[in-house]
Design a protein around this motif. Structure first.
Motif, PDB file in Angstrom:
ATOM      1  N   MET A   1       7.360   7.354   9.966  1.00  0.00           N
ATOM      2  CA  MET A   1       8.021   6.481   7.920  1.00  0.00           C
ATOM      3  C   MET A   1       7.818   4.866   8.480  1.00  0.00           C
ATOM      4  O   MET A   1       7.076   4.242   8.037  1.00  0.00           O
ATOM      5  CB  MET A   1       8.561   7.233   7.609  1.00  0.00           C
ATOM      6  CG  MET A   1       8.420   6.419   5.667  1.00  0.00           C
ATOM      7  SD  MET A   1       7.248   6.862   5.019  1.00  0.00           S
ATOM      8  CE  MET A   1       7.723   8.579   3.842  1.00  0.00           C
ATOM      9  N   ALA A   2       8.750   4.936   9.338  1.00  0.00           N
ATOM     10  CA  ALA A   2       8.840   3.592   9.896  1.00  0.00           C
ATOM     11  C   ALA A   2       8.212   2.772  10.285  1.00  0.00           C
ATOM     12  O   ALA A   2       7.870   1.332  10.124  1.00  0.00           O
ATOM     13  CB  ALA A   2      10.429   3.349  10.652  1.00  0.00           C
ATOM     14  N   PHE A   3       7.087   3.645  10.685  1.00  0.00           N
ATOM     15  CA  PHE A   3       6.238   3.322  11.958  1.00  0.00           C
ATOM     16  C   PHE A   3       4.499   2.686  10.759  1.00  0.00           C
ATOM     17  O   PHE A   3       4.403   1.649  10.967  1.00  0.00           O
ATOM     18  CB  PHE A   3       5.768   3.589  13.258  1.00  0.00           C
ATOM     19  CG  PHE A   3       6.524   3.073  14.303  1.00  0.00           C
ATOM     20  CD1 PHE A   3       5.775   2.498  15.078  1.00  0.00           C
ATOM     21  CD2 PHE A   3       7.949   4.224  14.792  1.00  0.00           C
ATOM     22  CE1 PHE A   3       6.297   1.610  16.421  1.00  0.00           C
ATOM     23  CE2 PHE A   3       7.831   3.835  16.167  1.00  0.00           C
ATOM     24  CZ  PHE A   3       7.185   2.582  17.002  1.00  0.00           C
ATOM     25  N   GLU A   4       4.883   4.032  10.381  1.00  0.00           N
ATOM     26  CA  GLU A   4       3.535   3.317   9.097  1.00  0.00           C
ATOM     27  C   GLU A   4       3.900   2.172   7.914  1.00  0.00           C
ATOM     28  O   GLU A   4       3.013   1.239   8.071  1.00  0.00           O
ATOM     29  CB  GLU A   4       3.599   4.792   8.031  1.00  0.00           C
ATOM     30  CG  GLU A   4       3.120   5.869   8.631  1.00  0.00           C
ATOM     31  CD  GLU A   4       1.707   5.579   8.687  1.00  0.00           C
ATOM     32  OE1 GLU A   4       0.903   4.919   8.181  1.00  0.00           O
ATOM     33  OE2 GLU A   4       1.477   6.544   9.745  1.00  0.00           O
TER      34      GLU A   4
ATOM     35  N   HIS B   1       6.457  -5.447  12.831  1.00  0.00           N
ATOM     36  CA  HIS B   1       7.584  -5.653  13.753  1.00  0.00           C
ATOM     37  C   HIS B   1       8.634  -4.732  12.810  1.00  0.00           C
ATOM     38  O   HIS B   1       9.007  -3.943  12.199  1.00  0.00           O
ATOM     39  CB  HIS B   1       8.368  -7.047  13.952  1.00  0.00           C
ATOM     40  CG  HIS B   1       9.115  -7.176  14.933  1.00  0.00           C
ATOM     41  ND1 HIS B   1       9.360  -7.285  15.659  1.00  0.00           N
ATOM     42  CD2 HIS B   1      11.001  -7.339  14.484  1.00  0.00           C
ATOM     43  CE1 HIS B   1      10.357  -7.364  16.909  1.00  0.00           C
ATOM     44  NE2 HIS B   1      10.911  -7.846  16.204  1.00  0.00           N
ATOM     45  N   LEU B   2       9.286  -3.665  14.472  1.00  0.00           N
ATOM     46  CA  LEU B   2      10.028  -2.924  13.842  1.00  0.00           C
ATOM     47  C   LEU B   2      11.625  -3.540  14.817  1.00  0.00           C
ATOM     48  O   LEU B   2      10.803  -3.114  16.213  1.00  0.00           O
ATOM     49  CB  LEU B   2       9.592  -1.530  13.993  1.00  0.00           C
ATOM     50  CG  LEU B   2      10.266  -0.320  14.071  1.00  0.00           C
ATOM     51  CD1 LEU B   2      11.001  -0.404  12.338  1.00  0.00           C
ATOM     52  CD2 LEU B   2       9.231   1.531  14.436  1.00  0.00           C
TER      53      LEU B   2
ATOM     54  N   THR C   1       1.088  -1.571   0.232  1.00  0.00           N
ATOM     55  CA  THR C   1       0.091   0.123  -0.481  1.00  0.00           C
ATOM     56  C   THR C   1       1.016   1.164   0.537  1.00  0.00           C
ATOM     57  O   THR C   1       1.607   1.148   0.246  1.00  0.00           O
ATOM     58  CB  THR C   1      -0.881   0.384   1.150  1.00  0.00           C
ATOM     59  OG1 THR C   1      -0.351   0.048   2.826  1.00  0.00           O
ATOM     60  CG2 THR C   1      -2.008  -1.245   1.270  1.00  0.00           C
ATOM     61  N   PRO C   2       0.812   2.496  -0.783  1.00  0.00           N
ATOM     62  CA  PRO C   2       1.561   3.285  -0.940  1.00  0.00           C
ATOM     63  C   PRO C   2       1.502   4.091   1.240  1.00  0.00           C
ATOM     64  O   PRO C   2       0.434   3.802   1.787  1.00  0.00           O
ATOM     65  CB  PRO C   2       0.350   4.736  -1.556  1.00  0.00           C
ATOM     66  CG  PRO C   2      -1.058   4.720  -1.437  1.00  0.00           C
ATOM     67  CD  PRO C   2      -1.352   2.619  -0.983  1.00  0.00           C
ATOM     68  N   ILE C   3       2.541   4.495   0.591  1.00  0.00           N
ATOM     69  CA  ILE C   3       3.071   4.752   1.920  1.00  0.00           C
ATOM     70  C   ILE C   3       2.211   6.938   2.909  1.00  0.00           C
ATOM     71  O   ILE C   3       2.001   6.734   3.782  1.00  0.00           O
ATOM     72  CB  ILE C   3       4.208   5.293   2.722  1.00  0.00           C
ATOM     73  CG1 ILE C   3       4.683   3.229   2.382  1.00  0.00           C
ATOM     74  CG2 ILE C   3       4.587   5.293   4.009  1.00  0.00           C
ATOM     75  CD1 ILE C   3       3.911   2.848   3.595  1.00  0.00           C
TER      76      ILE C   3
ATOM     77  N   ARG D   1      11.336   5.724  19.801  1.00  0.00           N
ATOM     78  CA  ARG D   1      10.122   5.289  20.544  1.00  0.00           C
ATOM     79  C   ARG D   1       9.003   5.852  20.946  1.00  0.00           C
ATOM     80  O   ARG D   1       8.192   4.659  21.543  1.00  0.00           O
ATOM     81  CB  ARG D   1      12.291   4.500  21.771  1.00  0.00           C
ATOM     82  CG  ARG D   1      12.633   3.427  21.785  1.00  0.00           C
ATOM     83  CD  ARG D   1      12.909   2.870  23.143  1.00  0.00           C
ATOM     84  NE  ARG D   1      11.840   1.649  23.345  1.00  0.00           N
ATOM     85  CZ  ARG D   1      11.400   0.664  23.277  1.00  0.00           C
ATOM     86  NH1 ARG D   1      12.706  -0.376  22.734  1.00  0.00           N
ATOM     87  NH2 ARG D   1      10.746   0.218  23.960  1.00  0.00           N
ATOM     88  N   SER D   2       9.787   6.698  21.039  1.00  0.00           N
ATOM     89  CA  SER D   2       8.214   7.804  21.675  1.00  0.00           C
ATOM     90  C   SER D   2       6.980   7.847  20.273  1.00  0.00           C
ATOM     91  O   SER D   2       6.015   8.588  20.593  1.00  0.00           O
ATOM     92  CB  SER D   2       9.282   8.683  22.163  1.00  0.00           C
ATOM     93  OG  SER D   2       9.698   9.851  21.267  1.00  0.00           O
ATOM     94  N   VAL D   3       7.598   7.155  19.331  1.00  0.00           N
ATOM     95  CA  VAL D   3       6.953   8.822  18.576  1.00  0.00           C
ATOM     96  C   VAL D   3       5.087   7.352  18.362  1.00  0.00           C
ATOM     97  O   VAL D   3       4.605   8.146  17.878  1.00  0.00           O
ATOM     98  CB  VAL D   3       6.882   6.991  16.657  1.00  0.00           C
ATOM     99  CG1 VAL D   3       6.064   7.340  15.604  1.00  0.00           C
ATOM    100  CG2 VAL D   3       8.216   7.891  16.354  1.00  0.00           C
ATOM    101  N   PRO D   4       5.027   5.994  19.417  1.00  0.00           N
ATOM    102  CA  PRO D   4       3.874   5.603  19.603  1.00  0.00           C
ATOM    103  C   PRO D   4       2.824   6.437  20.394  1.00  0.00           C
ATOM    104  O   PRO D   4       1.953   6.784  20.332  1.00  0.00           O
ATOM    105  CB  PRO D   4       3.840   4.249  20.177  1.00  0.00           C
ATOM    106  CG  PRO D   4       5.073   3.836  19.736  1.00  0.00           C
ATOM    107  CD  PRO D   4       5.941   4.614  19.318  1.00  0.00           C
ATOM    108  N   THR D   5       3.200   7.331  20.942  1.00  0.00           N
ATOM    109  CA  THR D   5       2.607   8.316  22.229  1.00  0.00           C
ATOM    110  C   THR D   5       2.777   9.309  22.354  1.00  0.00           C
ATOM    111  O   THR D   5       2.128  10.572  22.329  1.00  0.00           O
ATOM    112  CB  THR D   5       3.884   8.821  23.953  1.00  0.00           C
ATOM    113  OG1 THR D   5       5.201   8.830  23.551  1.00  0.00           O
ATOM    114  CG2 THR D   5       3.856   6.567  23.931  1.00  0.00           C
TER     115      THR D   5
END
Length: 361
Positions: free
Chosen positions: A176-179, A188-189, A4-6, A210-214
């Motif tokens: 971008m990496a999490f997406e 898995h990252l 899928t497109p990011i 590491r803090s991106v999800p928060t």
């Protein structure tokens, strides 16, 4: 690979697709035309492609004294929906006035993410590949800011290089990496760093990713993504010993460059590895291999990485069907093994491999 497109680009609604072509140096002048032919062969699966030939590179510098003409940058910004870059023959010695045009392009167009899928081809269609990972490399900072000094000290010459890691750039590449991880089945990252030694610079990169999800507004978007960490030297070792443990790897600029080139050995050749330089408003495909001066002009350069880079570029623009057709055609050619260039222990020419891909399309 992600399917899928990011990022969502306005190009998806266009009647035509304007693609800047920058072959630059060496075998870039042989593989970018091959990618162009593959794109044309997609027909109605993408908007009608319109190609704009642009210049940059070491050869451009030797002719004009400028490695990246401002006109090239301006046309990319104002007229193109996307671009393909070939390769650059940057000298290993210091040359007054010269600076790498691809590094400069990434900064001028704010292409902050270099995304490099490394995927082996399974013996049979539909089988799970032995290697299937994506390296997400921060594209604008680290040692690539090119701030170096040479002074004389008590022990002779002393060379120093400044390394820049910012919270903003680390956060952007982390998102971008999490997406990308969220778009893949394993979700898995792995964060690559060396913060046991470089506790300030790599420490900031590690903590910020590491803090991106928060972050505000994320609201659990990445809850399904598992997070791991790996020291860069250990990551290279484990990459060769057990590549299956990796899914998406995110790294600062230098580490990402080294890891993705090393990972190419797992699938047979740098001539197979594509990449895109991605920002929020522009995308540029770029095969990972260099200018290969040893085979330049011999007609044996592997065009598959450039064709895969075109597919990756189209995928990010939202043209999934066209991208799938290119990827599937390349996989079939590799799987059959009849038309392969010398880097893959074959005897075929660039043109023969291209024609094999076009035949599959």
């Amino acid at each position: 690979m992600f399917r899928t497109p990011i990022r969502s680009f306005s190009a998806a609604a266009k009647q035509s697709l304007k693609i800047g072509l920058i072959p630059a140096d060496g075998i870039g002048k042989e593989v970018i035309p091959a990618a162009k032919e593959a794109i044309i062969a997609l027909g109605s699966d993408i908007p009608k492609p319109e190609f704009i030939d642009l210049v940059a590179g070491w050869e451009c510098f030797t002719r004009t004294g400028v490695a990246l003409p401002e006109e090239t940058v301006q046309i990319l910004r104002d007229e193109c929906d996307c671009a393909l870059f070939g390769s650059v023959s940057s000298p290993s010695r210091k040359v007054v006035g010269y600076s790498s045009p691809i590094v400069a392009l990434r900064k001028k167009l704010d292409l902050y993410a270099n995304i490099r899928p490394v995927v082996s081809v399974a013996p049979e269609a539909g089988q799970k590949p032995l290697v299937d990972l994506v390296v997400v490399r921060e594209n604008t900072e680290c040692l690539y800011v090119k701030e170096e000094t040479l002074t004389n000290g008590p022990n002779g010459k002393e060379a120093r290089a400044s390394r820049l890691i910012t919270e903003r750039a680390s956060r952007r590449i982390g998102q971008m990496a999490f997406e990308i991880a969220k778009s893949r089945s394993r979700q898995h990252l792995t964060i690559i760093h060396k913060s046991n030694v470089l506790s300030v610079t790599d420490g900031l990169f590690r903590e910020t990713v590491r803090s991106v999800p928060t972050l505000p507004g994320i609201d659990g978007k990445y809850n399904g993504v598992t997070i791991a960490e790996q020291l860069v030297d250990s990551a290279v070792y484990r990459l060769f010993r057990e590549p299956e443990i990796f899914d998406v790897m995110v790294a600062p600029n230098l580490y990402g460059d080294i890891i993705s080139d090393a990972a190419a050995a797992l699938v047979g050749s740098l001539g197979l590895i594509p990449s895109v330089n991605a920002g929020d408003n522009f995308i540029m495909g770029e095969p990972v291999h260099g200018s290969a001066p040893d085979i330049e002009g011999k007609g044996i350069a592997n065009p598959l990485a450039s064709i895969r880079s075109a597919a990756l570029m189209l995928r990010h623009l939202g043209y999934i069907k066209g991208a799938d057709r290119l990827d599937n055609a390349v996989d079939q050619v590799i799987r059959e093994g009849q038309f392969l260039t010398p880097d893959l222990k074959g005897t075929s020419t660039t043109t023969e491999v291209l024609n094999a891909v076009l035949g599959k399309l």
